[in-house]
Each structure stands twice: as structure tokens, then as C-alpha cells.
Motif scaffolding. Structure first.
Motif, PDB file in Angstrom:
ATOM      1  N   PRO A   1       0.817  -1.227   0.000  1.00  0.00           N
ATOM      2  CA  PRO A   1       0.000   0.000   0.000  1.00  0.00           C
ATOM      3  C   PRO A   1       0.849   1.276   0.000  1.00  0.00           C
ATOM      4  O   PRO A   1       0.465   2.282  -0.624  1.00  0.00           O
ATOM      5  N   LEU A   2       1.993   1.252   0.691  1.00  0.00           N
ATOM      6  CA  LEU A   2       2.870   2.426   0.709  1.00  0.00           C
ATOM      7  C   LEU A   2       3.383   2.734  -0.695  1.00  0.00           C
ATOM      8  O   LEU A   2       3.443   3.903  -1.107  1.00  0.00           O
TER       9      LEU A   2
ATOM     10  N   ILE B   1       7.972   6.955  10.896  1.00  0.00           N
ATOM     11  CA  ILE B   1       6.990   6.684  11.948  1.00  0.00           C
ATOM     12  C   ILE B   1       5.804   5.886  11.425  1.00  0.00           C
ATOM     13  O   ILE B   1       5.385   4.907  12.066  1.00  0.00           O
ATOM     14  N   PRO B   2       5.220   6.239  10.275  1.00  0.00           N
ATOM     15  CA  PRO B   2       4.137   5.383   9.759  1.00  0.00           C
ATOM     16  C   PRO B   2       4.580   3.942   9.498  1.00  0.00           C
ATOM     17  O   PRO B   2       3.823   3.003   9.777  1.00  0.00           O
TER      18      PRO B   2
ATOM     19  N   GLN C   1       4.945   2.092  12.846  1.00  0.00           N
ATOM     20  CA  GLN C   1       3.650   1.730  13.404  1.00  0.00           C
ATOM     21  C   GLN C   1       3.078   0.484  12.737  1.00  0.00           C
ATOM     22  O   GLN C   1       2.281  -0.231  13.347  1.00  0.00           O
ATOM     23  N   SER C   2       3.495   0.214  11.495  1.00  0.00           N
ATOM     24  CA  SER C   2       3.038  -0.980  10.783  1.00  0.00           C
ATOM     25  C   SER C   2       3.923  -2.191  11.063  1.00  0.00           C
ATOM     26  O   SER C   2       3.424  -3.314  11.191  1.00  0.00           O
ATOM     27  N   PHE C   3       5.246  -1.980  11.164  1.00  0.00           N
ATOM     28  CA  PHE C   3       6.199  -3.080  11.303  1.00  0.00           C
ATOM     29  C   PHE C   3       6.348  -3.565  12.742  1.00  0.00           C
ATOM     30  O   PHE C   3       6.529  -4.758  12.981  1.00  0.00           O
TER      31      PHE C   3
ATOM     32  N   CYS D   1       0.986  11.482   3.677  1.00  0.00           N
ATOM     33  CA  CYS D   1       2.443  11.691   3.680  1.00  0.00           C
ATOM     34  C   CYS D   1       3.122  10.858   2.598  1.00  0.00           C
ATOM     35  O   CYS D   1       4.068  11.320   1.950  1.00  0.00           O
ATOM     36  N   MET D   2       2.653   9.630   2.382  1.00  0.00           N
ATOM     37  CA  MET D   2       3.216   8.816   1.310  1.00  0.00           C
ATOM     38  C   MET D   2       2.941   9.432  -0.054  1.00  0.00           C
ATOM     39  O   MET D   2       3.792   9.439  -0.943  1.00  0.00           O
ATOM     40  N   ILE D   3       1.737   9.974  -0.235  1.00  0.00           N
ATOM     41  CA  ILE D   3       1.401  10.633  -1.499  1.00  0.00           C
ATOM     42  C   ILE D   3       2.274  11.870  -1.705  1.00  0.00           C
ATOM     43  O   ILE D   3       2.758  12.131  -2.819  1.00  0.00           O
ATOM     44  N   ILE D   4       2.521  12.617  -0.628  1.00  0.00           N
ATOM     45  CA  ILE D   4       3.381  13.804  -0.721  1.00  0.00           C
ATOM     46  C   ILE D   4       4.800  13.411  -1.118  1.00  0.00           C
ATOM     47  O   ILE D   4       5.446  14.080  -1.940  1.00  0.00           O
TER      48      ILE D   4
END
Length: 319
Positions: free
Chosen positions: A16-17, A118-119, A122-124, A213-216
Motif C-alpha cells: 500500500p505504501l 513513523i508510519p 507503526q506498521s512493522f 504523507c506517502m502521497i506527498i
């Protein structure tokens, strides 16, 4: 979980990232976004999205664990070591090109921990591991790294640019990333409970942090998609994505960091180069093409390195 289960988990987390970043990059190219667009989006992330997310992390989590202090101290030690090592390598490789040396030195160790790290953490990682990563991101990256980056670039370029300690401290404390985290931590420690009327909109904003943030980041890559000086950019990516994680993790292990703390340190150094490092390098007279090209390529390659690091962390049990 078996290694196969961990591979599937990390792949499903990273995919997804990659999609978010691809959406940003394609949109930037399709609609001819400019540097001004990137700056506007970065401002939104820096002043709204990330502060809301970090405030809630500090506000909701138990931060009385003394192991966080040891993580921060070891993180600072590894930060100084990596900044020195990258500067030494850069000066050896670019003896006659100070702007290139400044760019290579600065972009090779500065981490994109706030917007990307940080994102991902939070996933890993477990909640404890993610909190330890956040401590590293706030204290080591957001608060201290810029205090090292600017003098490092000044030294390499021989500009002599200096700022007083008080002015740097004021800038750090007023940084929205640091301020929002400290505010959440103070509320947490004092026991102040905010009404749900306030918490709900903050939570809603924080929930959008990862995707936006990923889109940015993708928009930034789309605008700065042209790679130049591939030799030095490749070296910078190797230093950032391979040497830094290996050395940083070894330093943490030597000083007794284990478990989720070791995973947090490893992931801290595995994230790609920071956007603000490229901006700072170019503004101070360094080679902006090397900095910006490294930002793009290290972010692309980090899809591979973060996959490997994520599987390693979960298989060994460093969550």
C-alpha cells in the motif's frame, strides 16, 4: 510467525505504501506539479498531519519506561558516528569538489523518520517498538540532527556559518514536530485528559497521516524525478540504506540494546534520506542535484531494503 508469514505480512504492509507513493508521483507528472506544489504539501504535513499524529502517540502511550532514555542516548551516539563517517568518506571521494562533498556527506545519514519512518514503524513494530522508534525520531532526528547537519555542511564548504546554541535550541523547541510531541508527553505525565470533542478531530487528522504523507513523498519524487551524477548518488544510497543500518544496529547491540529497541534502531537507520536534508544542502551552497537525486533514488530503493529489514526484524523477534 514463520518466515513465510513474516514475508507475506511485510509485503502486504509495504505494497500500500508503494501504491500511495506511485499515486503521488503519477499525479505530479500528469498535472505538471512544481517545486512550489511540493513546498505547499510539505507545509501541510509538517504543520498539521505529523504534529497531530505525534501528539496522540505521546498523549496515549505510557512513557515512564526508563529504557527509552537508553535508546535515545545510543541513538545520539550512532548519529554522531554516522555523521562523522559519512563526512570522512565524502571528503575522500570529492577532494576537489566541496559542494559535491557537502551533498554526499549530508544526504547519506539524514533520515526521513518523521514523514516516512513513523508510519512504517507503526506498521512493522509492536506498540512498544513503535514508541521507541518515535523517541529516536523526535530526539535524535527532529531535535538534534539539524544541529549536526548545518555545522557539518558549513565545515565542508568552509563557509563558517554559525548559530548560537540558544537560537538553535529555540528553533528546536518551536519546531511543530518537537512541540506537539512534548505537549502530548506533558499531558500524559501530568494526567491531563482532553475532552473527546478535542481528541476526535485530532485523531481523524492523525488517521490520514500515513496515506497523505506517502502521497506527498510521491509528489516530491515526481517533481524531482531526473537523476544526475549517478556514481555519487549510488554511493550515497549505499551509505544510507546499507552502511548506516548495519553500523547503527551494531552500535546499539554493543551498548546492550536488545529486542524491540534493536528493531527500532535498525529501522531508524534503514529509512531513506530526508527531504529537508536536500533542501538544507542546496540552500547552503551544496550540490543540490546530488541531494535531490539521492532523495528520489533512496526512496525507490528503500522499498527493497525496508522489505528486507522488516522481515529480519519480525523473524528475529526485534518487534
Amino acid at each position: 510467525m514463520s518466515m513465510f508469514d513474516n514475508i507475506i505480512f511485510i509485503a502486504s504492509t509495504i505494497f500500500p505504501l508503494i501504491v500511495y507513493v506511485a499515486i503521488g508521483a503519477v499525479t505530479a507528472v500528469k498535472f505538471n506539479f512544481t517545486e512550489d506544489t511540493v513546498k505547499s504539501f510539505n507545509t501541510l504535513a509538517f504543520w498539521v498531519l505529523m504534529p497531530a499524529n505525534l501528539f496522540l502517540i505521546a498523549y496515549n502511550y505510557s512513557i515512564a519506561d526508563k529504557s527509552f532514555l537508553k535508546i535515545a542516548l545510543v541513538g545520539l551516539l550512532s548519529l554522531f558516528f554516522m555523521a562523522f563517517l559519512c563526512a570522512f568518506i565524502a571528503l575522500r571521494l570529492c577532494k576537489d569538489d566541496r559542494p559535491a562533498a557537502a551533498a554526499l556527506a549530508g544526504i547519506s545519514w539524514k533520515c526521513n523518520c518523521i514523514m516516512l519512518g513513523i508510519p512504517v514503524a507503526q506498521s512493522f513494530l509492536s506498540p512498544e517498538g513503535a514508541m521507541k522508534f518515535t523517541i529516536l525520531a523526535i530526539i535524535v532526528d527532529a531535535a538534534v540532527s539539524n544541529m549536526i547537519l548545518i555545522p557539518q555542511i558549513s565545515f565542508i564548504l568552509k563557509t563558517g556559518e554559525k548559530k548560537s546554541f540558544l537560537s538553535q535550541l529555540k528553533a528546536v523547541l518551536l519546531n511543530p514536530i518537537v512541540f506537539s510531541t512534548l505537549l502530548g508527553a506533558v499531558f500524559n505525565l501530568v494526567g491531563i485528559k482532553l475532552p473527546q470533542l478535542i481528541v476526535t478531530p485530532i485523531q481523524a487528522i492523525a488517521n490520514t497521516n500515513l496515506a497523505i504523507c506517502m502521497i506527498i513523498i510521491g509528489v516530491s519524487m515526481g517533481v524531482r524525478r531526473h537523476i544526475s551524477n549517478i556514481r555519487l548518488v549510488g554511493i550515497a544510497c549505499f551509505l544510507k540504506l546499507v552502511l548506516c543500518p548495519v553500523c547503527g544496529t551494531l552500535i546499539a547491540y554493543i551498548f546492550g540494546i536488545r529486542g524491540s529497541g534493536l528493531g527500532a534502531v535498525c529501522l531508524f537507520w534503514a529509512v531513506p534520506s530526508a527531504v529537508n536534508a536536500g533542501i538544507t544542502i542546496e540552500a547552503m551552497g551544496g550540490d543540490g542535484s546530488i541531494g535531490n537525486s539521492t532523495l528520489v533514488l533512496s526512496t525507490v530503493l528503500s522499498a527493497i531494503t525496508l522489505f528486507i529489514v522488516g522481515v529480519l526484524i519480525r523473524t528475529i523477534g526485534w518487534m
